[in-house]
Design an enzyme around this catalytic site. Structure first.
Site, PDB file in Angstrom:
ATOM      1  N   HIS A  64       0.821  -1.209   0.000  1.00 38.48           N
ATOM      2  CA  HIS A  64       0.000   0.000   0.000  1.00 38.48           C
ATOM      3  C   HIS A  64       0.855   1.259   0.000  1.00 38.48           C
ATOM      4  O   HIS A  64       1.951   1.283   0.552  1.00 38.48           O
ATOM      5  CB  HIS A  64      -0.901   0.028   1.240  1.00 38.48           C
ATOM      6  CG  HIS A  64      -1.783  -1.164   1.355  1.00 38.48           C
ATOM      7  ND1 HIS A  64      -2.179  -1.683   2.571  1.00 38.48           N
ATOM      8  CD2 HIS A  64      -2.362  -1.963   0.420  1.00 38.48           C
ATOM      9  CE1 HIS A  64      -2.959  -2.727   2.379  1.00 38.48           C
ATOM     10  NE2 HIS A  64      -3.079  -2.929   1.074  1.00 38.48           N
ATOM     11  N   LYS A  73       6.121   6.228   8.213  1.00 42.17           N
ATOM     12  CA  LYS A  73       5.561   5.232   9.125  1.00 42.17           C
ATOM     13  C   LYS A  73       6.668   4.672  10.012  1.00 42.17           C
ATOM     14  O   LYS A  73       7.795   4.453   9.548  1.00 42.17           O
ATOM     15  CB  LYS A  73       4.911   4.078   8.356  1.00 42.17           C
ATOM     16  CG  LYS A  73       3.711   4.510   7.539  1.00 42.17           C
ATOM     17  CD  LYS A  73       3.105   3.329   6.792  1.00 42.17           C
ATOM     18  CE  LYS A  73       1.931   3.772   5.965  1.00 42.17           C
ATOM     19  NZ  LYS A  73       2.264   4.049   4.593  1.00 42.17           N
ATOM     20  N   TYR A 133       1.634   0.895  14.375  1.00 40.12           N
ATOM     21  CA  TYR A 133       2.458   1.841  13.635  1.00 40.12           C
ATOM     22  C   TYR A 133       1.981   3.269  13.825  1.00 40.12           C
ATOM     23  O   TYR A 133       0.814   3.537  14.043  1.00 40.12           O
ATOM     24  CB  TYR A 133       2.539   1.481  12.149  1.00 40.12           C
ATOM     25  CG  TYR A 133       1.237   1.339  11.403  1.00 40.12           C
ATOM     26  CD1 TYR A 133       0.814   2.315  10.504  1.00 40.12           C
ATOM     27  CD2 TYR A 133       0.446   0.210  11.570  1.00 40.12           C
ATOM     28  CE1 TYR A 133      -0.356   2.176   9.786  1.00 40.12           C
ATOM     29  CE2 TYR A 133      -0.736   0.058  10.856  1.00 40.12           C
ATOM     30  CZ  TYR A 133      -1.130   1.048   9.968  1.00 40.12           C
ATOM     31  OH  TYR A 133      -2.297   0.904   9.270  1.00 40.12           O
ATOM     32  N   ASP A 172      -6.668  -6.142  -1.938  1.00 33.23           N
ATOM     33  CA  ASP A 172      -5.308  -6.550  -2.275  1.00 33.23           C
ATOM     34  C   ASP A 172      -5.280  -7.610  -3.373  1.00 33.23           C
ATOM     35  O   ASP A 172      -4.318  -7.696  -4.137  1.00 33.23           O
ATOM     36  CB  ASP A 172      -4.560  -7.035  -1.040  1.00 33.23           C
ATOM     37  CG  ASP A 172      -4.127  -5.874  -0.148  1.00 33.23           C
ATOM     38  OD1 ASP A 172      -4.093  -4.728  -0.630  1.00 33.23           O
ATOM     39  OD2 ASP A 172      -3.824  -6.126   1.029  1.00 33.23           O
TER      40      ASP A 172
END
Length: 188
Positions: A64, A73, A133, A172
Site C-alpha cells: 500500500h 511510518k 504503527y 489486495d
C-alpha cells in the site's frame, strides 16, 4: 542517545531501530518512541496517528501507498512475528522500484522506519500477530493505492513457508502491477 540503535538499510531513508530493553525478574521496560532520540538518529518526523491491527498466520497486507498525502511510518510488532517490506516509489531515487524486508517480532522488538513515498506491506508468519504503527499524516481513505504483493518486476522474496495459505483482502487481490502503477503515474 543510547536508548536506541539505528541500522541503515541498502535503500536510503529506510531504518531499522532496536530499542534498549531493560529487564529483570519482573519483566522488561523499553522506550518505544522518544522524539529527541529519533531526531538525533536522523528521523525528525512528527507522528499524528497511531494504528494497530491483528492478523492470523498467512495474512498478507499490502503493498500500500498514498498518492497525495504520503505518510512516514514507524512500524513494530507487539505480538507474534511478521515479515515487513518497503518498496521505494520516490521519483528520481537510485533505488526506485527496489524493496527491502525485515523480520519484526515481539522477541526482537525491532521497529522499521519507512519514509514517505514507499509502498508498504507485511506477511504474518506466527499463528497470530499484532502490528502497531505511527503515521506522520492522517488516513485519507480515497488516497490509498496499491501494487500486487507478488509483482514480478519488484520481485519481493516473501518468506512463505511450504503449505502456508495466504489470506489477502478483496482490495489486495485486485491490486495492479508495478507497470500499471508507472503508467497511471505518467498519466497524472
Amino acid at each position: 542517545m543510547g536508548k536506541i540503535t539505528v541500522e541503515t538499510c541498502q535503500i536510503d531513508g529506510l531504518k531499522v531501530i532496536t530499542p534498549a530493553v531493560y529487564g529483570d525478574n519482573r519483566g522488561y521496560f523499553m522506550e518505544t518512541y522518544n522524539y529527541n532520540d529519533f531526531k538525533e538518529a536522523g528521523i525528525d518526523q512528527v507522528f499524528v496517528q497511531d494504528n494497530q491491527s491483528a492478523s492470523k498466520q498467512g495474512v498478507l497486507r499490502g503493498l500500500h501507498f498514498q498518492y497525495q498525502y504520503p505518510q512516514d511510518k514507524l512500524v513494530r510488532v507487539i505480538r507474534g512475528q511478521v515479515y515487513d517490506v518497503a518498496v521505494d516509489l520516490r521519483e528520481g531515487s537510485e533505488t526506485f522500484g527496489q524493496w527491502y524486508g525485515v523480520l519484526l517480532s515481539e522477541e526482537n522488538k525491532k521497529q522499521f522506519f519507512i519514509p514517505k513515498n514507499f509502498a508498504h506491506g507485511f506477511l504474518v508468519l506466527s499463528d497470530y500477530a499484532e502490528f502497531v504503527y505511527k503515521c506522520s499524516d492522517f488516513y485519507h481513505p480515497n488516497d490509498e493505492g496499491g501494487i500486487r504483493f507478488d509483482d514480478p518486476d519488484i520481485g519481493v522474496q516473501w518468506p512463505i513457508p511450504a503449505g502456508m495459505k495466504l489470506t489477502l483482502s478483496e482490495k489486495d487481490q485486485k491490486q495492479g502491477s508495478f507497470r500499471e502503477y508507472l503508467a497511471a503515474k505518467q498519466a497524472r
